[in-house]
Design a protein around this motif. Structure first.
Motif, PDB file in Angstrom:
ATOM      1  N   UNK A  58       0.617  -1.358   0.009  1.00  7.42           N
ATOM      2  CA  UNK A  58      -0.023  -0.147  -0.032  1.00  7.42           C
ATOM      3  C   UNK A  58       0.709   1.165   0.092  1.00  7.42           C
ATOM      4  N   UNK A  59       2.031   1.402   0.918  1.00 14.88           N
ATOM      5  CA  UNK A  59       2.733   2.482   0.754  1.00 14.88           C
ATOM      6  C   UNK A  59       3.458   2.493  -0.743  1.00 14.88           C
ATOM      7  N   UNK A  60       3.855   1.549  -1.171  1.00 12.39           N
ATOM      8  CA  UNK A  60       4.319   1.618  -2.463  1.00 12.39           C
ATOM      9  C   UNK A  60       3.626   2.235  -3.578  1.00 12.39           C
ATOM     10  N   UNK A  61       2.099   1.824  -3.415  1.00 14.12           N
ATOM     11  CA  UNK A  61       1.126   2.340  -4.378  1.00 14.12           C
ATOM     12  C   UNK A  61       1.004   4.113  -4.317  1.00 14.12           C
ATOM     13  N   UNK A  62       0.938   4.174  -2.886  1.00 17.05           N
ATOM     14  CA  UNK A  62       0.862   5.719  -2.602  1.00 17.05           C
ATOM     15  C   UNK A  62       1.738   6.472  -3.010  1.00 17.05           C
ATOM     16  N   UNK A  67       4.353  10.430  -6.334  1.00 20.83           N
ATOM     17  CA  UNK A  67       5.689  10.952  -6.985  1.00 20.83           C
ATOM     18  C   UNK A  67       5.326  11.196  -8.554  1.00 20.83           C
ATOM     19  N   UNK A  68       4.476  10.207  -9.067  1.00 20.98           N
ATOM     20  CA  UNK A  68       4.158  10.419 -10.551  1.00 20.98           C
ATOM     21  C   UNK A  68       3.193  11.418 -10.947  1.00 20.98           C
ATOM     22  N   UNK A  69       2.373  11.984  -9.835  1.00 20.44           N
ATOM     23  CA  UNK A  69       1.640  12.791 -10.192  1.00 20.44           C
ATOM     24  C   UNK A  69       1.751  14.303  -9.457  1.00 20.44           C
ATOM     25  N   UNK A  77       7.889  13.309 -18.105  1.00 19.83           N
ATOM     26  CA  UNK A  77       9.048  12.741 -18.204  1.00 19.83           C
ATOM     27  C   UNK A  77       8.953  11.379 -18.380  1.00 19.83           C
ATOM     28  N   UNK A  78       9.827  10.531 -17.999  1.00 21.13           N
ATOM     29  CA  UNK A  78       9.602   9.136 -17.911  1.00 21.13           C
ATOM     30  C   UNK A  78       8.837   8.377 -17.007  1.00 21.13           C
ATOM     31  N   UNK A  79       8.838   8.835 -15.658  1.00 22.73           N
ATOM     32  CA  UNK A  79       8.321   8.393 -14.763  1.00 22.73           C
ATOM     33  C   UNK A  79       6.758   8.807 -14.845  1.00 22.73           C
ATOM     34  N   UNK A  80       6.582   9.985 -15.085  1.00 27.61           N
ATOM     35  CA  UNK A  80       5.011  10.540 -15.405  1.00 27.61           C
ATOM     36  C   UNK A  80       4.172   9.816 -16.311  1.00 27.61           C
ATOM     37  N   UNK A  81       5.108   9.444 -17.465  1.00 25.93           N
ATOM     38  CA  UNK A  81       4.644   8.699 -18.505  1.00 25.93           C
ATOM     39  C   UNK A  81       4.015   7.243 -18.106  1.00 25.93           C
ATOM     40  N   UNK A  82       5.222   6.714 -17.374  1.00 30.44           N
ATOM     41  CA  UNK A  82       4.733   5.346 -16.925  1.00 30.44           C
ATOM     42  C   UNK A  82       3.605   5.234 -16.345  1.00 30.44           C
ATOM     43  N   UNK A  86      -0.402   3.445 -16.794  1.00 29.67           N
ATOM     44  CA  UNK A  86      -0.829   2.621 -16.096  1.00 29.67           C
ATOM     45  C   UNK A  86      -2.374   3.047 -15.748  1.00 29.67           C
ATOM     46  N   UNK A  87      -2.399   4.355 -15.584  1.00 24.82           N
ATOM     47  CA  UNK A  87      -3.675   4.803 -15.420  1.00 24.82           C
ATOM     48  C   UNK A  87      -4.645   4.779 -16.749  1.00 24.82           C
ATOM     49  N   UNK A  88      -4.190   5.041 -17.573  1.00 22.68           N
ATOM     50  CA  UNK A  88      -4.978   4.704 -19.049  1.00 22.68           C
ATOM     51  C   UNK A  88      -5.133   3.546 -19.255  1.00 22.68           C
TER      52      UNK A  88
END
Length: 276
Positions: A58-62, A67-69, A77-82, A86-88
């Motif tokens: 759960x901590x990893x998900x949060x 960090x990505x949003x 960037x790469x991390x935001x794109x990743x 996943x969300x898309x």
């Protein structure tokens, strides 16, 4: 080797090494922390190794989604794109594909939460030093199945408060005299079997996957370190099977997250269909 609870050797007087395979007891580890003041079902509330793994997932998900949003840009960037990928994936391939844009957007948060919660808790089964899925004890699959079940009923009642249960239990086109048979079957299949199958499908896949991985890697250690000699050739074979099955478990982890989420979306879609 692969799990702390897979103890391989029991050497008694006058006997050679003895192999001990994986046990169902691995899913009932001893408590690490106990809270005597908090009692649940007659027992003090306790935290086990599997609970800690669930907390880490759960901590990893949060953390990943925060960090990505937190600083989103027009050109990601790469991390935001990743993270956006996943969300898309959930939005396009599950929510909007089955529910359409309007209902897909309504139920997207809960579908996204279910997908990534199942995925992250499944994947801990192949992470070194964790080595067991957070979904391999019934609490998490059952909780998610209850959430899916409640969401299905909420969607149906929201769409058609007066006719939801009537249409679910008394389907149109059936001769009235057959309702004495059809209605109990519809009740069992719709309101009992669905949450039960959601729970057991996820739970059993994770249990079997863990037991198979422990078996392969435990056998590798036994053949290589305890028997030695030409038995080491068998160790190479069991290690190869273990590594191959690890890759298969990654596929199963993703697939089970997708199946759980898409079945939830299917149930919601049935609830909001026009006939309801």
């Amino acid at each position: 080797m692969f799990t702390q609870t897979a103890t391989l050797i029991a050497t008694s007087a006058g006997e050679g090494p003895e192999f001990h395979g994986p046990s169902i007891d691995e899913f009932f580890p001893e408590a690490i922390f106990t809270f005597p003041g908090l009692v649940l079902f007659g027992e003090p509330l306790s935290i086990t190794r599997i609970h800690l793994i669930q907390f880490l997932a759960v901590i990893a998900i949060v953390l990943i989604f925060w960090l990505g949003t937190r600083r989103m840009t027009v050109v990601p960037g790469r991390f935001q794109s990743l993270v956006e990928m996943g969300l898309d994936f959930v939005r396009v391939n599950v929510a909007e594909d089955l529910l359409g844009k309007k209902d897909g957007q309504r139920f997207l948060p809960i579908l996204t939460t279910i997908f990534f919660m199942v995925l992250f808790m499944n994947i801990t089964g192949i992470i070194p030093f964790l080595n067991i899925a957070g979904t391999s004890i019934i609490a998490v699959p059952l909780l998610l199945a209850v959430i899916s079940y409640v969401t299905f009923i909420y969607a149906g009642l929201k769409k058609s408060p007066k006719n939801f249960f009537k249409n679910a239990l008394f389907p149109s086109g059936v001769p009235p005299f057959l309702y004495i048979i059809v209605t109990p079957l519809e009740f069992i299949s719709t309101f009992i079997v669905r949450p039960v199958t959601l729970t057991l499908r996820l739970l059993m896949n994770m249990i079997v996957g863990h037991l198979m991985l422990v078996l392969f890697f435990a056998a590798t250690q036994f053949f290589l370190l305890d028997l030695g000699g030409w038995w080491s050739a068998l160790a190479a074979g069991s290690l190869a099977f273990g590594l191959a099955f690890t890759l298969f478990e990654i596929l199963v982890a993703v697939l089970q997250a997708y199946v759980f989420t898409i079945l939830t979306a299917v149930y919601i879609q049935l609830a909001v269909a026009e006939e309801h």
